[in-house]
Design a protein around this motif. Sequence first.
Motif: not given
Length: 192
Positions: A169-179
């Motif tokens: 659902a996050d629209t950014g290109p990078l995702v802090c998976w562990y966070e």
Amino acid sequence: MGVEVHDPRWLSAVPGAELVVGLDDVSEYAADGHRVTVMIDLVPDTVSSLRGIAADAVGEGARKIRVRPHGVDRVDLVYAAVELNRVAEDDAVEVQFDVTSAALLRADPSAFVRVDPLVVKADGTVVPICAGLESYALGSLGSMDDLVRAWDPEPVRDLCRVALGRALADTGPLVCWYEHLTRTAAAMRTGC
């Protein structure tokens, strides 16, 4: 299944594990002959100095640089990714940046519904994936094989599925998976 330890006393209990330490401990453990991964916490105040911090770690003997973002905005994540690419090329060192692309989450979601690596914290507690998932702990280290045999990984996979939905659902290109995982785990514990 990969295993990382955060205190060298656990290396004998888990042969082949990756030793992960902070910058202050790199030279000591590298001098002892360990293959050392340095963990760098990327926060808004350290974004501009990331390249220097990584260079210091390599100079102290780190064989791998791992960067874990906390509360960093999308622009800083992209900047950090570029800087870490330079670190990998300039210093010929392995780099792990604990982010992923939103496109990869969408393209291969099953790759994120997993329970590894296992992490042996300094106190011997074994948790799946990353620190912050203590409520999913396997237990305390005695015999890693016994802990893994007695552990039900399905609740961790369920957590990953919920976190994956939130991350997508996050629209950014990078995702802090562990966070995303640790925030989702905290929210699930509190019933939010």
